[in-house]
Design a protein around this motif. Structure first.
Motif, PDB file in Angstrom:
ATOM      1  N   SER A  36       0.802  -1.222   0.000  1.00  0.00           N
ATOM      2  CA  SER A  36       0.000   0.000   0.000  1.00  0.00           C
ATOM      3  C   SER A  36       0.837   1.276   0.000  1.00  0.00           C
ATOM      4  N   TYR A  37       2.120   1.188   0.246  1.00  0.00           N
ATOM      5  CA  TYR A  37       2.979   2.373   0.276  1.00  0.00           C
ATOM      6  C   TYR A  37       3.889   2.347  -0.936  1.00  0.00           C
ATOM      7  N   GLU A  38       3.941   3.465  -1.680  1.00  0.00           N
ATOM      8  CA  GLU A  38       4.738   3.520  -2.900  1.00  0.00           C
ATOM      9  C   GLU A  38       5.751   4.653  -2.883  1.00  0.00           C
ATOM     10  N   GLY A  39       6.033   5.221  -1.730  1.00  0.00           N
ATOM     11  CA  GLY A  39       6.946   6.352  -1.639  1.00  0.00           C
ATOM     12  C   GLY A  39       8.395   5.917  -1.511  1.00  0.00           C
ATOM     13  N   ASP A  40       9.239   6.883  -1.146  1.00  0.00           N
ATOM     14  CA  ASP A  40      10.647   6.597  -0.897  1.00  0.00           C
ATOM     15  C   ASP A  40      10.759   5.515   0.171  1.00  0.00           C
ATOM     16  N   LEU A  41      11.699   4.643   0.019  1.00  0.00           N
ATOM     17  CA  LEU A  41      11.974   3.550   0.958  1.00  0.00           C
ATOM     18  C   LEU A  41      10.817   2.558   1.074  1.00  0.00           C
ATOM     19  N   ALA A  42       9.990   2.452   0.047  1.00  0.00           N
ATOM     20  CA  ALA A  42       8.853   1.521   0.071  1.00  0.00           C
ATOM     21  C   ALA A  42       9.319   0.085   0.305  1.00  0.00           C
ATOM     22  N   GLN A  43      10.406  -0.315  -0.338  1.00  0.00           N
ATOM     23  CA  GLN A  43      10.908  -1.680  -0.168  1.00  0.00           C
ATOM     24  C   GLN A  43      11.328  -1.920   1.281  1.00  0.00           C
ATOM     25  N   GLU A  44      11.955  -0.929   1.891  1.00  0.00           N
ATOM     26  CA  GLU A  44      12.390  -1.050   3.282  1.00  0.00           C
ATOM     27  C   GLU A  44      11.199  -1.100   4.240  1.00  0.00           C
ATOM     28  N   ILE A  45      10.161  -0.319   3.960  1.00  0.00           N
ATOM     29  CA  ILE A  45       8.965  -0.346   4.804  1.00  0.00           C
ATOM     30  C   ILE A  45       8.291  -1.708   4.712  1.00  0.00           C
ATOM     31  N   GLU A  46       8.229  -2.270   3.508  1.00  0.00           N
ATOM     32  CA  GLU A  46       7.671  -3.613   3.336  1.00  0.00           C
ATOM     33  C   GLU A  46       8.489  -4.635   4.120  1.00  0.00           C
ATOM     34  N   THR A  47       9.810  -4.496   4.095  1.00  0.00           N
ATOM     35  CA  THR A  47      10.686  -5.407   4.829  1.00  0.00           C
ATOM     36  C   THR A  47      10.429  -5.298   6.324  1.00  0.00           C
ATOM     37  N   TYR A  48      10.306  -4.071   6.840  1.00  0.00           N
ATOM     38  CA  TYR A  48      10.007  -3.866   8.257  1.00  0.00           C
ATOM     39  C   TYR A  48       8.698  -4.554   8.631  1.00  0.00           C
ATOM     40  N   ALA A  49       7.657  -4.303   7.858  1.00  0.00           N
ATOM     41  CA  ALA A  49       6.340  -4.883   8.161  1.00  0.00           C
ATOM     42  C   ALA A  49       6.377  -6.409   8.105  1.00  0.00           C
ATOM     43  N   ARG A  50       7.105  -6.952   7.139  1.00  0.00           N
ATOM     44  CA  ARG A  50       7.197  -8.404   6.975  1.00  0.00           C
ATOM     45  C   ARG A  50       7.915  -9.069   8.153  1.00  0.00           C
ATOM     46  N   HIS A  51       8.878  -8.373   8.746  1.00  0.00           N
ATOM     47  CA  HIS A  51       9.680  -8.933   9.845  1.00  0.00           C
ATOM     48  C   HIS A  51       9.208  -8.484  11.228  1.00  0.00           C
ATOM     49  N   LEU A  52       8.087  -7.764  11.293  1.00  0.00           N
ATOM     50  CA  LEU A  52       7.656  -7.173  12.561  1.00  0.00           C
ATOM     51  C   LEU A  52       7.508  -8.197  13.677  1.00  0.00           C
ATOM     52  N   ASP A  53       6.932  -9.357  13.388  1.00  0.00           N
ATOM     53  CA  ASP A  53       6.728 -10.359  14.449  1.00  0.00           C
ATOM     54  C   ASP A  53       8.031 -10.751  15.131  1.00  0.00           C
ATOM     55  N   GLU A  54       9.110 -10.874  14.376  1.00  0.00           N
ATOM     56  CA  GLU A  54      10.394 -11.225  14.987  1.00  0.00           C
ATOM     57  C   GLU A  54      11.089 -10.012  15.611  1.00  0.00           C
ATOM     58  N   LEU A  55      10.824  -8.823  15.095  1.00  0.00           N
ATOM     59  CA  LEU A  55      11.476  -7.614  15.600  1.00  0.00           C
ATOM     60  C   LEU A  55      10.913  -7.142  16.933  1.00  0.00           C
ATOM     61  N   VAL A  56       9.629  -7.372  17.190  1.00  0.00           N
ATOM     62  CA  VAL A  56       9.023  -6.799  18.400  1.00  0.00           C
ATOM     63  C   VAL A  56       9.619  -7.330  19.690  1.00  0.00           C
ATOM     64  N   SER A  57      10.353  -8.423  19.630  1.00  0.00           N
ATOM     65  CA  SER A  57      11.043  -8.881  20.844  1.00  0.00           C
ATOM     66  C   SER A  57      12.118  -7.872  21.264  1.00  0.00           C
ATOM     67  N   ARG A  58      12.488  -6.960  20.362  1.00  0.00           N
ATOM     68  CA  ARG A  58      13.473  -5.911  20.643  1.00  0.00           C
ATOM     69  C   ARG A  58      12.819  -4.527  20.552  1.00  0.00           C
ATOM     70  N   GLU A  59      11.528  -4.467  20.878  1.00  0.00           N
ATOM     71  CA  GLU A  59      10.782  -3.213  20.779  1.00  0.00           C
ATOM     72  C   GLU A  59      11.506  -2.096  21.529  1.00  0.00           C
ATOM     73  N   GLY A  60      11.543  -0.932  20.897  1.00  0.00           N
ATOM     74  CA  GLY A  60      12.235   0.223  21.461  1.00  0.00           C
ATOM     75  C   GLY A  60      13.620   0.410  20.879  1.00  0.00           C
ATOM     76  N   HIS A  61      14.221  -0.650  20.366  1.00  0.00           N
ATOM     77  CA  HIS A  61      15.520  -0.560  19.705  1.00  0.00           C
ATOM     78  C   HIS A  61      15.323  -0.053  18.275  1.00  0.00           C
ATOM     79  N   TYR A  62      16.416   0.084  17.533  1.00  0.00           N
ATOM     80  CA  TYR A  62      16.378   0.592  16.166  1.00  0.00           C
ATOM     81  C   TYR A  62      16.898  -0.468  15.212  1.00  0.00           C
ATOM     82  N   VAL A  63      16.207  -0.627  14.089  1.00  0.00           N
ATOM     83  CA  VAL A  63      16.613  -1.591  13.076  1.00  0.00           C
ATOM     84  C   VAL A  63      17.114  -0.820  11.850  1.00  0.00           C
ATOM     85  N   LEU A  64      18.164  -1.344  11.233  1.00  0.00           N
ATOM     86  CA  LEU A  64      18.723  -0.779  10.006  1.00  0.00           C
ATOM     87  C   LEU A  64      18.311  -1.688   8.857  1.00  0.00           C
ATOM     88  N   ILE A  65      17.616  -1.112   7.877  1.00  0.00           N
ATOM     89  CA  ILE A  65      17.115  -1.889   6.740  1.00  0.00           C
ATOM     90  C   ILE A  65      17.561  -1.223   5.451  1.00  0.00           C
TER      91      ILE A  65
END
Length: 112
Positions: A36-65
């Protein structure tokens, strides 16, 4: 103009108490609609959303994509920025705080 990310309709937008004790709207990343997002960094936003379930164990930290790849999780945004510059120079990357519920004020142009 970039399309805004969409969320699946769930009734009213979730609300959280901010640091001042006031309610504020939040964007629930678990309701993000892929593609649904087609702006700058769209591929990175899709990657973030796709990996969210595994990332939330580190909620509050920062991810580099970059593209479809996660390049590390860091306690501080500055650490992620240093690594991003070492790996990619001035190329665009996404450095995103890991949050399941993100205050809308942090998301310019995106509404829940």
């Amino acid at each position: 103009m970039a399309k805004r990310p969409k969320v699946q309709p769930t009734g009213t937008a979730p609300r959280l108490r901010n640091g001042r004790g006031e309610d504020e709207s939040v964007f629930n990343w678990t309701h993000y609609v892929p593609g649904s997002y087609e702006g700058d960094l769209a591929q990175e936003i899709e990657t973030y959303a796709r990996h969210l379930d595994e990332l939330v164990s580190r909620e509050g930290h920062y991810v580099l994509i970059k593209g479809d790849a996660l390049h590390g999780i860091f306690e501080r945004r500055e650490e992620a920025a240093e690594v991003a510059f070492q790996l990619f120079g001035e190329a665009p990357v996404l450095i995103k705080q890991i949050l399941r519920l993100q205050p809308v004020a942090d998301m310019a142009g995106v509404t829940p």
